[in-house]
Design an enzyme around this catalytic site. Structure first.
Site, PDB file in Angstrom:
ATOM      1  N   GLN A 178      -5.336  19.759   5.676  1.00  0.00           N
ATOM      2  CA  GLN A 178      -4.262  18.962   5.065  1.00  0.00           C
ATOM      3  C   GLN A 178      -4.684  17.535   4.771  1.00  0.00           C
ATOM      4  O   GLN A 178      -3.929  16.789   4.144  1.00  0.00           O
ATOM      5  CB  GLN A 178      -3.026  18.945   5.968  1.00  0.00           C
ATOM      6  CG  GLN A 178      -2.368  20.296   6.137  1.00  0.00           C
ATOM      7  CD  GLN A 178      -1.735  20.828   4.858  1.00  0.00           C
ATOM      8  OE1 GLN A 178      -1.548  20.097   3.874  1.00  0.00           O
ATOM      9  NE2 GLN A 178      -1.393  22.105   4.837  1.00  0.00           N
ATOM     10  N   GLY A 199      -9.607  25.531  -0.291  1.00  0.00           N
ATOM     11  CA  GLY A 199      -9.477  25.267  -1.717  1.00  0.00           C
ATOM     12  C   GLY A 199      -8.043  25.186  -2.210  1.00  0.00           C
ATOM     13  O   GLY A 199      -7.690  24.302  -2.993  1.00  0.00           O
ATOM     14  N   CYS A 324       9.834  31.300  10.006  1.00  0.00           N
ATOM     15  CA  CYS A 324      10.624  32.435   9.543  1.00  0.00           C
ATOM     16  C   CYS A 324       9.749  33.641   9.236  1.00  0.00           C
ATOM     17  O   CYS A 324      10.236  34.762   9.165  1.00  0.00           O
ATOM     18  CB  CYS A 324      11.450  32.062   8.327  1.00  0.00           C
ATOM     19  SG  CYS A 324      10.494  31.265   7.056  1.00  0.00           S
TER      20      CYS A 324
HETATM   21  N1  PLP Z   1      -5.130  24.680   8.732  1.00  0.00           N
HETATM   22  C1  PLP Z   1      -4.066  24.024   8.270  1.00  0.00           C
HETATM   23  C2  PLP Z   1      -3.713  22.689   8.835  1.00  0.00           C
HETATM   24  C3  PLP Z   1      -3.298  24.576   7.242  1.00  0.00           C
HETATM   25  O1  PLP Z   1      -2.231  23.919   6.787  1.00  0.00           O
HETATM   26  C4  PLP Z   1      -3.670  25.838   6.716  1.00  0.00           C
HETATM   27  C5  PLP Z   1      -2.856  26.495   5.668  1.00  0.00           C
HETATM   28  O2  PLP Z   1      -1.641  26.421   5.687  1.00  0.00           O
HETATM   29  C6  PLP Z   1      -4.802  26.479   7.236  1.00  0.00           C
HETATM   30  C7  PLP Z   1      -5.511  25.873   8.233  1.00  0.00           C
HETATM   31  C8  PLP Z   1      -5.253  27.811   6.740  1.00  0.00           C
HETATM   32  O3  PLP Z   1      -5.914  27.725   5.523  1.00  0.00           O
HETATM   33  P1  PLP Z   1      -6.139  29.049   4.646  1.00  0.00           P
HETATM   34  O4  PLP Z   1      -4.815  29.434   4.114  1.00  0.00           O
HETATM   35  O5  PLP Z   1      -7.105  28.650   3.579  1.00  0.00           O
HETATM   36  O6  PLP Z   1      -6.710  30.067   5.574  1.00  0.00           O
END
Ligand code: PLP
Length: 399
Positions: A178, A199, A324
């Site tokens: 993030q 990505g 949810c």
């Molecule tokens: N880490 C964080 C802080 C995320 O917000 C997210 C996705 O929501 C992920 C990891 C997971 O990433 P990905 O969807 O590419 O596996």
């Protein structure tokens, strides 16, 4: 009806420039980067260029970049690397507010004989670094703390955490999914061993991610197979995704100023407008250290899901603070860790903006949301003081 997309921490639209960069790979440029012929060679060149772009955007060297299939894979690989390389060390430190990509790995490890310290956060979603220091043990194999929280937007002091790791010789992993593109990151000055990005959070397609591994840091491949990624990740490269994330990284670096000026100003205007027009609302997360694009806000007495459904009728996309997906409508683990009372955490919304949002869209939300909330509050049994609220408060999770 046009869509007002304020859910960019969930996923982002593919930037037109990224799509243009990818299109040839869905046409004539279908080579395998490992092939010896000219077609493969051209693909190999695209792979190298994408790696260089990502490295330039993060301030590291191209050979420290490993392409993965997603943020989740990067997080799993980093944790796996640290543990496999130090089999005698059976303790890790992480936080209660990580994304499931880390949290569920930590829980799995706990079930398999590891000790895990889950650091808590205060009401504003902040960590206490003294608690981190106190948790360190001689057998601590890894410190894993996210750079910024996907729900509250709180940014953690990763530099200090990295320094604490260095002082004790403990590898540090940060899930920066993030943070990338929202706050500047320079790995040349950030003492972490592993950093992960995804990505689809930075206007590239879904299904591609990056794991940064500092040179000389511990590494063990998670995905065993071919020699791709210098033996660090088996599997033929997702070249369209990789070219996309390379372009997206370039755009993210170029757009960081806009993110911290125009996007930040829109977020602040949204926050101010909602707080002024809607009583009994609170903003979640440390106002001093928040991502510029994220607003987590809780409205007492109502359900986030009901708000989402009504907002959707106006084309407004956001998310709620409930898990949810589990079907339980439990308030999110992040808001619970922050100790937000049940009556608020259920009524939490997360707005997450991007450079593609406009002032007109913010105006529209400021116009449509207050009556939606008023309508739902009139129907709310909690607000009418019906029996049950006290019971619910008493039985809601507070951990
Ligand atoms: N880490 C964080 C802080 C995320 O917000 C997210 C996705 O929501 C992920 C990891 C997971 O990433 P990905 O969807 O590419 O596996």
């Amino acid at each position: 009806m046009s869509v007002i997309y304020l859910d960019n921490n969930a996923t982002t639209k593919v930037a037109p420039e990224v799509r243009d960069a990818i299109l040839p790979l869905l046409g004539e440029e279908y080579g395998n980067p490992s092939s010896m012929h000219n077609l493969g060679g051209r693909s190999g060149k695209l792979l190298t260029e994408a790696r260089e772009k990502v490295a330039a955007g993060l301030g590291c060297s191209p050979d420290e970049i490993v392409f993965t299939s997603c943020g989740t894979e990067g997080d799993n690989t980093a944790i796996h690397s640290a543990l496999e390389s130090q089999p005698d060390k059976r303790h890790i430190i992480t936080t209660k507010v990580e994304h499931p990509a880390v949290l569920n790995v930590a829980r799995h490890l706990e079930r398999n004989g590891y000790d895990v310290t889950f650091l808590g956060v205060d009401k504003l979603g902040r960590l206490n670094l003294d608690e981190l220091r106190a948790a360190i043990r001689p057998d601590t194999a890894l410190i894993s703390v996210m750079y910024a929280n996907n729900e509250s937007g709180v940014v953690f002091p990763i530099r200090e955490i990295g320094e604490i790791g260095r002082e004790h010789g403990i590898p540090v992993h940060t899930d920066a999914v993030q943070a990338v593109g929202k706050i500047p990151i320079n790995l040349a000055e950030l003492p972490v061993d592993y950093l992960v990005l995804s990505g689809h959070k930075i206007h590239a397609p879904k299904g591609v991610g990056v794991l940064y591994v500092r040179r000389n840091s511990l590494f063990r491949p998670f995905m065993l197979g071919g020699h791709q990624e210098s033996g660090r990740r088996g599997g033929t490269e997702n070249l369209p995704g990789i070219v996309g994330i390379g372009k997206a990284m370039e755009l993210a670096v170029a757009g960081i100023e806009e993110e911290n000026t125009r996007v930040l100003a829109m977020r602040d205007r949204l926050e101010k407008g909602l707080m002024e027009s809607i009583p009994e609302a609170v903003v979640n997360g440390d106002p001093e250290n928040r991502l510029p694009n994220t607003l987590s806000i809780a409205f007492k007495y109502i359900e986030g899901e009901a708000m989402l459904l009504l907002m959707d009728q106006f084309g407004i996309c956001a998310s709620s603070g409930s898990a949810c997906t589990s079907g339980s409508l439990e308030p999110s683990h992040v808001l619970r860790a922050m100790g937000l009372p049940f009556t608020y955490s259920h009524g939490s919304l997360r707005f997450s903006l991007s450079v593609y949002n406009t002032d007109e869209e913010i105006d529209k939300v400021l116009k449509e949301l207050p009556p939606i909330i008023e309508r739902l509050r009139q129907m709310s049994p909690f607000r009418r003081g019906d029996e049950g609220l006290d019971w619910v408060e008493a039985h809601s999770h507070n951990h």
